[in-house]
Design an enzyme around this catalytic site. Structure first.
Site, PDB file in Angstrom:
ATOM      1  N   CYS A  45      46.184  -5.040 -34.418  1.00  0.00           N
ATOM      2  CA  CYS A  45      46.312  -5.880 -33.209  1.00  0.00           C
ATOM      3  C   CYS A  45      47.640  -6.855 -33.665  1.00  0.00           C
ATOM      4  O   CYS A  45      48.302  -7.104 -32.723  1.00  0.00           O
ATOM      5  CB  CYS A  45      45.197  -6.820 -33.313  1.00  0.00           C
ATOM      6  SG  CYS A  45      43.702  -5.974 -32.671  1.00  0.00           S
ATOM      7  N   ASP A 139      46.356  -7.789  -5.607  1.00  0.00           N
ATOM      8  CA  ASP A 139      45.325  -8.092  -4.806  1.00  0.00           C
ATOM      9  C   ASP A 139      44.115  -8.064  -5.819  1.00  0.00           C
ATOM     10  O   ASP A 139      42.696  -8.401  -5.163  1.00  0.00           O
ATOM     11  CB  ASP A 139      44.998  -6.743  -3.856  1.00  0.00           C
ATOM     12  CG  ASP A 139      44.812  -5.490  -4.645  1.00  0.00           C
ATOM     13  OD1 ASP A 139      45.182  -5.602  -6.124  1.00  0.00           O
ATOM     14  OD2 ASP A 139      44.619  -4.193  -4.121  1.00  0.00           O
TER      15      ASP A 139
END
Length: 219
Positions: A45, A139
């Site tokens: 990570c 959206d």
């Protein structure tokens, strides 16, 4: 709950390294990439967060906001950022959500609803399912879901490639073929009749099969 393509991305309020956010409000009229991590100070990570910071201008050019999450507090994220900058050359230049109560990870189906306890008592392996990438449209619908194992670093160049396809196909009735990159030929969408296609592409198209209608990428 498992999020699928076409679902509305759950809204939430959370603290981040850049202060509080309300997720849908933060996205606004932009596209967004939301990517998650099982624990701070984890090696794979660390490389991902640094690389994402380096290529952030590419996301900016596409009107895409970036936000991360890790199952620790924002104070830990800020300490981790120093390691990321020192080892990867670039500190995170986007917000990272603090999720030490697992609330957002559960909301997005990355941890089970029964997950409880203190985040500090959990190992990265306990949270190994928190390795997702969500691409979310203006959206607020989920457009892409990727889930990676802990031992495999994510390919954010591929995420950029998919965003190029998503943004193009949202504007035009086309689809992109295997390994497509911006500027290459595309396929007329199956929902477009030949009659409509002739109006849209009066120059015609290549068709190795009637259902494969190839045209140059629209501008």
């Amino acid at each position: 709950m498992t999020l699928q393509i076409g679902d509305t991305a759950p809204d939430f309020e959370a603290q981040t390294t850049d202060g509080p956010v309300r997720f849908h409000e933060w996205i606004g009229d932009s596209w967004a990439v939301f990517f998650s991590h099982p624990k701070d100070f984890t090696p794979v990570c660390t490389t991902e967060l640094g690389y994402m910071a380096k290529i952030k201008p590419e996301f900016d050019r596409r009107g895409v906001k970036i936000i991360g999450l890790s199952v620790d507090a924002t104070s830990d994220h800020k300490r981790w950022a120093a390691d990321i900058e020192e080892t990867q050359g670039t500190a995170p230049n986007y917000p990272i959500i603090g999720d030490d109560d697992f609330r957002v990870a559960k909301l997005y189906g990355m941890l089970s609803a029964e997950t409880s306890g203190e985040c500090g008592s959990r190992t990265p392996a306990d949270n190994q399912t928190v390795r997702n990438v969500f691409v979310i449209g203006p959206d607020k619908k989920v457009k892409l879901v990727l889930v990676y194992p802990m031992t495999t670093g994510r390919n954010f160049d591929e995420v950029l490639r998919v965003i190029d396809s998503l943004q193009l196909t949202a504007r035009h009735k086309v689809a992109t073929p295997v390994n497509w990159r911006r500027g290459e030929d595309v396929i007329i969408a199956g929902s477009v009749s030949d009659e409509e296609a002739r109006q849209r592409y009066p120059q015609g198209w290549k068709a190795p099969r009637p259902y494969i209608r190839i045209v140059p990428q629209p501008n």
